[in-house]
Design a protein around this motif. Structure first.
Motif, PDB file in Angstrom:
ATOM      1  N   LEU A 178       0.840  -1.189   0.000  1.00 54.02           N
ATOM      2  CA  LEU A 178       0.000   0.000   0.000  1.00 54.02           C
ATOM      3  C   LEU A 178       0.877   1.241   0.000  1.00 54.02           C
ATOM      4  O   LEU A 178       1.831   1.332   0.776  1.00 54.02           O
ATOM      5  CB  LEU A 178      -0.915   0.026   1.237  1.00 54.02           C
ATOM      6  CG  LEU A 178      -1.822   1.254   1.390  1.00 54.02           C
ATOM      7  CD1 LEU A 178      -2.880   1.285   0.293  1.00 54.02           C
ATOM      8  CD2 LEU A 178      -2.493   1.280   2.762  1.00 54.02           C
ATOM      9  N   GLN A 195      -0.380   5.243  -0.491  1.00 49.23           N
ATOM     10  CA  GLN A 195      -1.435   6.164  -0.894  1.00 49.23           C
ATOM     11  C   GLN A 195      -1.267   7.514  -0.207  1.00 49.23           C
ATOM     12  O   GLN A 195      -0.711   7.618   0.880  1.00 49.23           O
ATOM     13  CB  GLN A 195      -2.816   5.599  -0.599  1.00 49.23           C
ATOM     14  CG  GLN A 195      -3.176   5.469   0.864  1.00 49.23           C
ATOM     15  CD  GLN A 195      -4.626   5.008   1.052  1.00 49.23           C
ATOM     16  OE1 GLN A 195      -5.196   4.352   0.195  1.00 49.23           O
ATOM     17  NE2 GLN A 195      -5.219   5.356   2.174  1.00 49.23           N
ATOM     18  N   VAL A 251      -5.761  -0.635   8.174  1.00 54.19           N
ATOM     19  CA  VAL A 251      -4.980  -1.637   7.450  1.00 54.19           C
ATOM     20  C   VAL A 251      -4.816  -2.842   8.371  1.00 54.19           C
ATOM     21  O   VAL A 251      -4.383  -2.704   9.515  1.00 54.19           O
ATOM     22  CB  VAL A 251      -3.598  -1.105   7.043  1.00 54.19           C
ATOM     23  CG1 VAL A 251      -2.808  -2.182   6.295  1.00 54.19           C
ATOM     24  CG2 VAL A 251      -3.741   0.148   6.177  1.00 54.19           C
ATOM     25  N   LEU A 257      -5.534  -6.240  -0.444  1.00 55.54           N
ATOM     26  CA  LEU A 257      -4.335  -5.638  -1.017  1.00 55.54           C
ATOM     27  C   LEU A 257      -3.470  -6.714  -1.656  1.00 55.54           C
ATOM     28  O   LEU A 257      -3.708  -7.907  -1.476  1.00 55.54           O
ATOM     29  CB  LEU A 257      -3.556  -4.891   0.072  1.00 55.54           C
ATOM     30  CG  LEU A 257      -4.307  -3.742   0.740  1.00 55.54           C
ATOM     31  CD1 LEU A 257      -3.465  -3.134   1.855  1.00 55.54           C
ATOM     32  CD2 LEU A 257      -4.700  -2.669  -0.264  1.00 55.54           C
ATOM     33  N   LEU A 269      -7.545  -3.484   3.314  1.00 54.87           N
ATOM     34  CA  LEU A 269      -7.691  -2.053   3.584  1.00 54.87           C
ATOM     35  C   LEU A 269      -9.163  -1.718   3.709  1.00 54.87           C
ATOM     36  O   LEU A 269      -9.961  -2.038   2.833  1.00 54.87           O
ATOM     37  CB  LEU A 269      -7.074  -1.239   2.449  1.00 54.87           C
ATOM     38  CG  LEU A 269      -7.313   0.277   2.503  1.00 54.87           C
ATOM     39  CD1 LEU A 269      -6.591   0.895   3.694  1.00 54.87           C
ATOM     40  CD2 LEU A 269      -6.854   0.934   1.197  1.00 54.87           C
TER      41      LEU A 269
END
Length: 254
Positions: free
Chosen positions: A170, A172, A200, A225, A231
């Protein structure tokens, strides 16, 4: 801790270690300035730590860093005593809040701070980086509230990076408030909501049995994920509703 015309610099550090007797010890538990750490009563093999804000902030120009390392076989739960409030300050420039988390194989970390509130006139960037071993476990919650009641938010930027066994699962970013790229408050992002959060969850068993992507009521969704992780993302009108949505979502993930 250091202070000057450019703001306050402060760091807090935690190390959790298997004590060999079925519990978890904390050989490193140190914080300075606005970042105070307190050990609280744990449960079973788990050690618990509370992050206590000893001063206001982060203010403009401040740079706070929190580091936590969980060694093999240790279990750690970290929370905070109150919300973190990003405020404007006398020092000019962006404030920064960095979180660095590592969990070794067989270790487990629950990272559950209270909300981050962006106050009008503030400018804060939060970066969270998490590095996990292949068999590590993680539950991480982030909640951001844009402005107090009836107040426009400050500028808030955040980035979350999670890696498992060296592989990024991940990465972001989100920017909100004055000066953020256009569209942050539109239907494709927050759609007028003023509270946004995510959870998460990393568990080795997700590698063979990943979670199913689905919508969880109004304003929340869970997705698998690219790794042993899931997530949950959610938006809500205020902090209280956001927490309720995330609690239900976490229970649904198991």
């Amino acid at each position: 801790m250091t202070a000057g015309t450019t703001g306050v610099r402060a760091t807090a550090r935690i190390v959790a270690r298997d004590d060999g007797r079925g519990g978890t010890s904390l050989p490193v538990l140190e914080g300075d300035g606005p970042l105070a750490l307190r050990r609280t009563r744990g449960s079973g093999a788990e050690a618990r730590v509370m992050l206590v804000g000893a001063m206001s902030g982060p203010l403009g120009g401040d740079h706070f860093t929190v580091e936590a390392g969980v060694e093999r076989g240790a279990r750690l739960r970290v929370g905070s005593a109150a919300a973190t409030i990003a405020l404007p300050g006398q020092a000019k420039g962006e404030a920064r809040y960095d979180v660095r988390l590592t969990v070794a194989d067989g270790g487990e970390l629950w990272w559950l701070p209270e909300q981050l509130i962006s106050v009008r006139g503030s400018d804060l960037h939060v970066t969270s980086r998490v590095d996990l071993g292949a068999t590590a476990r993680l539950v991480l919650r982030e909640e951001q509230v844009l402005g107090r009641t009836g107040e426009e938010p400050g500028r808030l930027g955040s980035r979350l990076v999670v890696r498992v066994a060296g592989r990024t699962v991940l990465d972001q970013e989100l920017a909100c408030g004055p000066g953020a790229p256009g569209g942050w408050d539109g239907p494709a992002v927050l759609a007028g909501h003023r509270a946004v959060g995510q959870i998460v969850v990393v568990r080795p068993e997700f590698a063979d049995a990943p979670v199913t992507a689905r919508v969880l009521g109004e304003g929340a969704a869970v997705v698998p994920l690219a790794g042993p992780a899931a997530l949950v993302t959610a938006v809500a009108s205020d902090a209280l509703r956001l927490r309720r949505v995330l609690d239900v979502a976490l229970a649904s993930v198991g």
